[in-house]
Every structure is written in C-alpha cells, then in structure tokens.
Write an enzyme that holds these catalytic residues in place. Sequence first.
Site, PDB file in Angstrom:
ATOM      1  CE1 TYR A   1       0.641   2.075   4.299  1.00 53.61           C
ATOM      2  CE2 TYR A   1       0.817  -0.597   4.824  1.00 53.61           C
ATOM      3  CZ  TYR A   1       0.866   0.348   5.014  1.00 53.61           C
ATOM      4  OH  TYR A   1       1.386   0.928   6.060  1.00 53.61           O
ATOM      5  CB  CYS A   2       1.144   4.103  -1.173  1.00 54.98           C
ATOM      6  SG  CYS A   2       0.606   4.324  -3.267  1.00 54.98           S
ATOM      7  CD1 TRP A   3      -2.454   9.770  -0.329  1.00 51.26           C
ATOM      8  CD2 TRP A   3      -1.699  10.035   1.648  1.00 51.26           C
ATOM      9  NE1 TRP A   3      -2.904  10.622  -0.106  1.00 51.26           N
ATOM     10  CE2 TRP A   3      -2.900  10.705   1.796  1.00 51.26           C
ATOM     11  CE3 TRP A   3      -1.805   9.350   2.835  1.00 51.26           C
ATOM     12  CZ2 TRP A   3      -2.938  11.418   3.078  1.00 51.26           C
ATOM     13  CZ3 TRP A   3      -1.924  10.039   4.616  1.00 51.26           C
ATOM     14  CH2 TRP A   3      -2.757  10.992   3.632  1.00 51.26           C
TER      15      TRP A   3
ATOM     16  CB  SER B   1       1.011   0.835  -4.011  1.00 56.11           C
ATOM     17  OG  SER B   1      -0.754   1.514  -4.568  1.00 56.11           O
TER      18      SER B   1
ATOM     19  CE1 TYR C   1      -1.955   5.350   7.754  1.00 62.31           C
ATOM     20  CE2 TYR C   1      -2.337   7.481   7.277  1.00 62.31           C
ATOM     21  CZ  TYR C   1      -2.128   7.179   7.857  1.00 62.31           C
ATOM     22  OH  TYR C   1      -2.716   7.864   9.148  1.00 62.31           O
TER      23      TYR C   1
END
Length: 353
Positions: free
Chosen positions: A94-96, A102, A123
């Site tokens: 995952y990323c933001w 991601s 996130y």
Amino acid sequence: MQIPKLSFAEIEAQTFDSIIDVRSPAEFALDHIDRAINLPVLSNEERALVGTTYKQDNRFKARKIGAALIAKNTAQHLETELFSKNRNWRPLIYCWRGGQRSSAFATILSEIGWRPTLLNGGYKSYRKEVCEIMHKKPAKYNFVLISGHTGTAKTAIIQIIENLNVQTIDLEALANHRGSVFGANPTKQPSQKLFESFLFYKLKSLDYRKPIILESESNKIGQIAIPSMIWNSMKKSPRIEIQAPLQARADYLTKTYKNLIENQDALEQRIDFLINQHGHKKVQEWKHLSKAGKFSELATELMSNHYDPRYKNCRKHSQDLKLPSVNMNTINEQSIRSTAKRIAKMVNSIAQN
C-alpha cells in the site's frame, strides 16, 4: 496479469506473508498499518522533488522523474530485503491512496512471478477505518477503570491483572509515557495517529462483550490525546479506586522513578515545568529537596501540592459509576499482586452478573 485489490475490511480476513508500506520514511513514521515494514519507493527528499515538479513544472516531467526513482529504489529493495523471498511469498502493498507508488512496485513484483495484492484506497482507506472507531462511532466497549491518587501503583497492578485472564489496555505503554510531568520516557512518544493505530489494533484483539480494564487517565497522556469516542466512553465507565496512605505512595514513587532521581539535571528540568502552576519560590523549594537527596519528602510535597489537588478536582466532575474501593496500607510487590487479584475477582464477578 491484473493485480488484485482488496478493501481494508477484506484484507483482515486474508493472510499475507508481508505487509509493505512503500510510502516515504516520514509518512511511515507518522503512522502505518500494524506489522507493516517500510520499503519506500521514494525517499522524503525524492517525494518532495516529484511533488514540486508536479506543481511548478509539468505533470509529465514529474511522472518521468518519479518512475526513474521508483525503479531505482525498487531495484535496491530487490537486491536486499526481498532477495531471499521464495516464489510463494504473498505480500500486501500500500501507499498513500493506493495509486502510482504501490501500483508500480506491485507491477514489478508481479512480473518477477510473485503474487502481490494492493490495498484499495491505500493508507487513506485504513486511516478512515481508524477514525470511525476513534472519533465517530460511539464506543461499544465494556471498560472498567482503575483510578487512584498518584503513586498507587495502578500501572503495575494492571500489568499483573493482564496475566489473570482479564482483558486490559495499558494506555501509558501505548503512549510511551507514564502520564505525568515526570513520566516522559527516554524515547519520544508516537505521533497521535500512530497511538490511535496502536489502540485500534489493541481493541480489535479484545472481546468487546467482556470487561476491559484500563487506567483512569486525564484526556491527555503527555502530548497524546485519548481519542474522543474512547474518552467519552471512559468518562461513563464504572471505576474501582485504589487507596493508599501518602507516605506509602511517596516511598513507592521514589523506587518507580529511580532512573530519574539518579539524573539530577533531568529531574530539575521536570520540576521547572511546574513554575507556571506553582511559581518560582515553590519550585525552588522542591529543587532544594532534590539537591539534598530528600526524594521521599520531595514526592510527598509534589503529591500534596500538585497531584492530589488535581486528582480531587478531576474526580469532582466525573460521571462514572464508582465501584467498591480497594485499600493498600503498604505498596510493595506482595501488596500489588494481592490487589491485582482482588480487582480481577471483582471484575470477573461483574462480568458474570
């Protein structure tokens, strides 16, 4: 091959070998999903560069710079942290917001032959779930508070109760702070968001239908605020008060804060924090006691003039239901263990009724 995406609620039913947060180290330090490791595809500075280029120059150039940096950093992770992973390794990434960082990382892993899964919404979707519990939905938990004046060994008692088949939450441990001016630990506190993540996962591990013991705190532990929904529930929860004589509490505190007592400069610095509330004259008196090594007398003074009045004022505005008190004439290892057993028995009795 299309990379599967799952919502946060869906991933909880899955088993992943690794949870990888590809955001920058600064983003990860602020907050992250439990058990996640940080394999950033952009460093703090690189993320700032791409963002600045995106806003001040043009989107296409920013994408080229970002892609080159992501490829370089992903290659480094493949040569180090990921090199030993076997073919069956299943990571969640995952990323933001579940966007390019991601997706790019997962695409490379997928091309190698691994089977990555993406967190849909990244996130941000996870944080939304945390906020629902911490700040929006009324808490459904069956809290029982342990209260008492400063020095009544509440934290030590709760730690023993945890081993007596009773659910507990040590808020001070999660906040990395003992909950007073003198309670700061050598390592800094987590961010507010990371504390809420710690609490979120702790609550998820407990049975909300059974009693959960936690210490009766003010609404702040050091610089950390107890989330609004949890705090509102705590204010209305039944409370068991521990009572002990002032001298017994003073003796216990001098042992509990031994490391601080041995550091004269640090102790005096903490005492200085009380100038605004008690004035320079009183603070100087306390510092003289410290320099003279009269730590039990200092603890007695601090409780009589600072902590006990604050506790009395806090209890005056309390909405909670008071359960029978537990008295400790002395505070030592034996009395702490005995008190913990009495409280555990009391709480188990409440659960059965």
